[in-house]
Design an enzyme around this catalytic site. Structure first.
Site, PDB file in Angstrom:
ATOM      1  CG  ASN A   7       1.555  29.436   9.173  1.00 24.94           C
ATOM      2  OD1 ASN A   7       2.505  29.959   9.478  1.00 24.94           O
ATOM      3  ND2 ASN A   7       0.775  28.437   9.909  1.00 24.94           N
ATOM      4  CE  LYS A  14       1.625  24.030   8.158  1.00 28.95           C
ATOM      5  NZ  LYS A  14       0.956  23.817   9.539  1.00 28.95           N
ATOM      6  NE  ARG A  95       0.618  30.416  13.664  1.00 29.54           N
ATOM      7  CZ  ARG A  95       1.521  29.728  13.862  1.00 29.54           C
ATOM      8  NH1 ARG A  95       2.305  29.042  12.991  1.00 29.54           N
ATOM      9  NH2 ARG A  95       1.557  29.239  15.159  1.00 29.54           N
ATOM     10  CG  HIS A 184      -1.058  26.835  20.176  1.00 28.63           C
ATOM     11  ND1 HIS A 184      -0.562  25.829  21.058  1.00 28.63           N
ATOM     12  CD2 HIS A 184      -0.348  26.295  18.802  1.00 28.63           C
ATOM     13  CE1 HIS A 184       0.573  25.151  20.552  1.00 28.63           C
ATOM     14  NE2 HIS A 184       0.493  25.388  19.142  1.00 28.63           N
ATOM     15  CG  HIS A 212      -3.729  23.603  20.369  1.00 30.78           C
ATOM     16  ND1 HIS A 212      -4.064  23.849  19.132  1.00 30.78           N
ATOM     17  CD2 HIS A 212      -2.474  23.027  19.878  1.00 30.78           C
ATOM     18  CE1 HIS A 212      -3.331  23.915  18.149  1.00 30.78           C
ATOM     19  NE2 HIS A 212      -2.369  23.347  18.356  1.00 30.78           N
ATOM     20  NE  ARG A 245       8.455  24.654  21.212  1.00 24.82           N
ATOM     21  CZ  ARG A 245       7.463  24.707  20.246  1.00 24.82           C
ATOM     22  NH1 ARG A 245       6.107  24.446  21.129  1.00 24.82           N
ATOM     23  NH2 ARG A 245       7.484  25.210  19.183  1.00 24.82           N
ATOM     24  CG  MET A 287       0.412  10.374  21.586  1.00 23.73           C
ATOM     25  SD  MET A 287       1.703  10.110  23.024  1.00 23.73           S
ATOM     26  CE  MET A 287       1.337  11.764  23.970  1.00 23.73           C
ATOM     27  NE  ARG A 288       0.218   9.392  14.245  1.00 24.01           N
ATOM     28  CZ  ARG A 288      -0.039  10.268  13.240  1.00 24.01           C
ATOM     29  NH1 ARG A 288      -0.958  10.026  12.325  1.00 24.01           N
ATOM     30  NH2 ARG A 288       0.961  11.101  12.991  1.00 24.01           N
ATOM     31  CB  ILE A 335      -2.341  14.580  20.932  1.00 23.31           C
ATOM     32  CG1 ILE A 335      -0.863  14.292  20.303  1.00 23.31           C
ATOM     33  CG2 ILE A 335      -2.677  13.701  21.965  1.00 23.31           C
ATOM     34  CD1 ILE A 335       0.297  14.846  21.204  1.00 23.31           C
ATOM     35  CD  GLU A 337      -8.131  18.219  15.743  1.00 25.45           C
ATOM     36  OE1 GLU A 337      -8.375  17.631  14.691  1.00 25.45           O
ATOM     37  OE2 GLU A 337      -8.181  19.348  15.728  1.00 25.45           O
ATOM     38  CD  GLU A 388      -3.779  26.584  14.695  1.00 21.54           C
ATOM     39  OE1 GLU A 388      -3.160  27.615  15.215  1.00 21.54           O
ATOM     40  OE2 GLU A 388      -3.514  25.466  14.270  1.00 21.54           O
TER      41      GLU A 388
HETATM   42  P1  ADP Z   1       1.329  20.652  14.938  1.00 21.93           P
HETATM   43  O1  ADP Z   1       1.708  21.053  16.334  1.00 21.93           O
HETATM   44  O2  ADP Z   1       2.865  20.275  14.187  1.00 21.93           O
HETATM   45  O3  ADP Z   1       0.354  21.326  14.235  1.00 21.93           O
HETATM   46  P2  ADP Z   1      -0.619  18.603  15.069  1.00 21.93           P
HETATM   47  O4  ADP Z   1      -1.767  19.278  15.609  1.00 21.93           O
HETATM   48  O5  ADP Z   1      -0.693  18.159  13.557  1.00 21.93           O
HETATM   49  O6  ADP Z   1       0.770  19.293  15.217  1.00 21.93           O
HETATM   50  O7  ADP Z   1      -0.256  17.393  15.897  1.00 21.93           O
HETATM   51  C1  ADP Z   1       0.432  16.332  15.487  1.00 21.93           C
HETATM   52  C2  ADP Z   1       0.766  15.127  16.510  1.00 21.93           C
HETATM   53  O8  ADP Z   1      -0.561  14.427  16.649  1.00 21.93           O
HETATM   54  C3  ADP Z   1       1.686  14.071  15.968  1.00 21.93           C
HETATM   55  O9  ADP Z   1       2.926  14.397  16.390  1.00 21.93           O
HETATM   56  C4  ADP Z   1       0.946  12.820  16.705  1.00 21.93           C
HETATM   57  O10 ADP Z   1       1.711  12.576  18.014  1.00 21.93           O
HETATM   58  C5  ADP Z   1      -0.704  13.286  17.054  1.00 21.93           C
HETATM   59  N1  ADP Z   1      -1.367  12.503  16.375  1.00 21.93           N
HETATM   60  C6  ADP Z   1      -1.964  12.480  15.072  1.00 21.93           C
HETATM   61  N2  ADP Z   1      -2.971  11.523  14.662  1.00 21.93           N
HETATM   62  C7  ADP Z   1      -2.933  10.793  15.813  1.00 21.93           C
HETATM   63  C8  ADP Z   1      -3.540   9.618  15.984  1.00 21.93           C
HETATM   64  N3  ADP Z   1      -4.332   9.077  15.325  1.00 21.93           N
HETATM   65  N4  ADP Z   1      -3.302   9.079  17.394  1.00 21.93           N
HETATM   66  C9  ADP Z   1      -2.511   9.478  18.402  1.00 21.93           C
HETATM   67  N5  ADP Z   1      -1.777  10.782  17.826  1.00 21.93           N
HETATM   68  C10 ADP Z   1      -1.822  11.231  16.749  1.00 21.93           C
END
Ligand code: ADP
Length: 401
Positions: A7, A14, A95, A184, A212, A245, A287-288, A335, A337, A388
């Site tokens: 990627n 990556k 990718r 995605h 997603h 965004r 989000m954390r 988020i 997961e 992915e």
């Molecule tokens: P990308 O689009 O960069 O691939 P990811 O799928 O890795 O992003 O998601 C990243 C986002 O997931 C982070 O910005 C964070 O907000 C969120 N995230 C990751 N772990 C947690 C968690 N334990 N609780 C809440 N949000 C989380």
């Protein structure tokens, strides 16, 4: 059969090496800051097993070629390696973000395909050129090894015209190919297939809304296993609210901003892509951090979560109206997961749609696919970790077959 998944981004690369005979991840890594004075490469070999080993190095990577050389050294090296030589790699899966209307399914890369990816660069100026660099370097370094392009837009190619066309002059579609493409797709397809398996149904029998939710966020409406609509558009800026965004806004805000604040087109583009979404509302995009600020009384952080959830809910309603009887909502990515709060709030008060979440089942981060709906919920609520790289490797394998 060993497949190397690449990627390639504008300043990053990556990669993952997978043994498709047993599905094992042999190595996974990331090269960062290609082109800077100093860069970094980190690799994990045999992740999640007893043999797991990690290596991290600060190295300058003048270009992607240098990065790829280092990666090959790492995966074959005496102390860091997982294979004896690069000759063990049977195929490479790349990718590619934008396939446009000329590349609609995973395909073996030859000069003609490279040219078509190049022709689609104007549709994804940030991604396709970077993807192409990775392809060109890999074709040079692994001459004779079959290479496959897997497109982010692929899963969405089944959208009907009524969903992918924009209500703007038709000639603009003909001339510039302005339409909804969606992104995605590899992730949406992967979780849709996993969801069908979890539900004990054939892939072409499931009606789903897939969510997603990562830094970039998108949703897809899936009817009979096929994507019939998705929230991202010509570019990844459209749809639900994201980390930085905006997602959907009144398009007239663009000229309004340019006029009122004397901003250039690039400045407005940058505001909407990089300074909006969660970050635009509360200054944070993880989000954390946002949850913990909201807990401490930060009103803007609370508003950001409220908006994020509300906009997703509206998309669920819109997609439910077109999927037909819904089998499941499927949450994935960072988020989706990991964030029980967002999942619970998105699903709250949707009982009238047959959607009811179970608090205990929903609790915590989900490392494996988990059903979190309440007993009696008509619609299943599934949390499915996306993968992915595995999806790209599988697509590569099926092209070779
Ligand atoms: P990308 O689009 O960069 O691939 P990811 O799928 O890795 O992003 O998601 C990243 C986002 O997931 C982070 O910005 C964070 O907000 C969120 N995230 C990751 N772990 C947690 C968690 N334990 N609780 C809440 N949000 C989380």
């Amino acid at each position: 059969m060993k497949i190397f998944v690449v990627n390639s981004g504008s300043s990053s690369l990556k990669y993952q090496l997978l043994d498709m005979d047993n599905g094992a991840v042999m190595a996974t890594g990331l090269v960062e800051r290609i082109g800077d004075a100093m860069g970094k490469v980190s690799q994990k070999s045999w992740p999640g097993t007893e043999r797991e080993a990690e290596v991290e190095r600060e190295v300058a990577f003048p270009d992607h070629r240098a990065a790829m050389h280092t990666v090959v050294d790492l995966v074959t090296g005496a102390d860091t390696g997982v294979i004896a030589s690069s000759a063990e790699i049977n195929a490479i899966g790349h990718r590619v973000v934008q396939g446009g209307e000329t590349l609609f399914k995973s395909t073996l890369i030859d000069d003609d395909v490279v040219e078509k990816i190049r022709e689609n660069c104007h549709l994804s100026p940030l991604h396709n050129p970077a993807n192409l660099v990775g392809i060109e370097v890999a074709r040079e370094l692994f001459a004779g090894v079959p290479q496959v392009a897997v497109f982010d837009t692929e899963f969405h190619q089944t959208m009907p015209a009524e969903a992918f066309m924009y209500p703007i002059p038709y000639e603009l579609y003909e001339e510039l190919k302005i339409r909804r493409y969606g992104f995605h797709g590899t992730s949406h397809r992967y979780v849709a297939q996993q969801a069908a398996a979890m539900l004990g149904k054939a892939e072409d029998e499931v009606n789903l809304v897939t969510l997603h939710l990562g830094n970039g966020c998108s949703m897809a409406a899936v009817r009979g296993g096929k994507c019939i609509d998705t929230s991202m558009g010509l570019t990844p800026l459209a749809g639900v609210m994201m980390g930085t965004r905006s997602g959907d806004i009144d398009p007239a805000i663009l000229p309004f901003l340019m006029k009122e604040k004397g901003l250039s087109m690039d400045e407005v583009d940058s505001i909407l892509n990089k300074q909006s979404g969660l970050k635009g509302i509360c200054g944070m995009n993880d989000m954390r951090d946002i949850h913990s600020a909201a807990e401490k009384g930060d009103k803007k952080a609370a508003l950001a979560v409220d908006m994020f959830v509300y906009r997703i809910k509206k998309y669920i309603g819109a997609y439910y109206a077109v999927t037909g009887p819904l089998d499941a909502l499927v949450f994935t990515a960072g988020i989706g997961e990991n964030d029980e709060i967002v999942r619970a709030r998105v699903c709250a008060n949707l009982e009238h749609l047959g959607i009811s979440i179970d608090t205990a089942r929903n609790a915590g981060r989900k490392k494996i696919a988990t059903a979190v709906q309440a007993d009696g919920s008509k619609v299943a609520i599934l949390v499915i970790p996306t993968n992915e790289e595995l999806a790209i490797a599988k697509a590569t394998l099926s092209v070779l077959k």
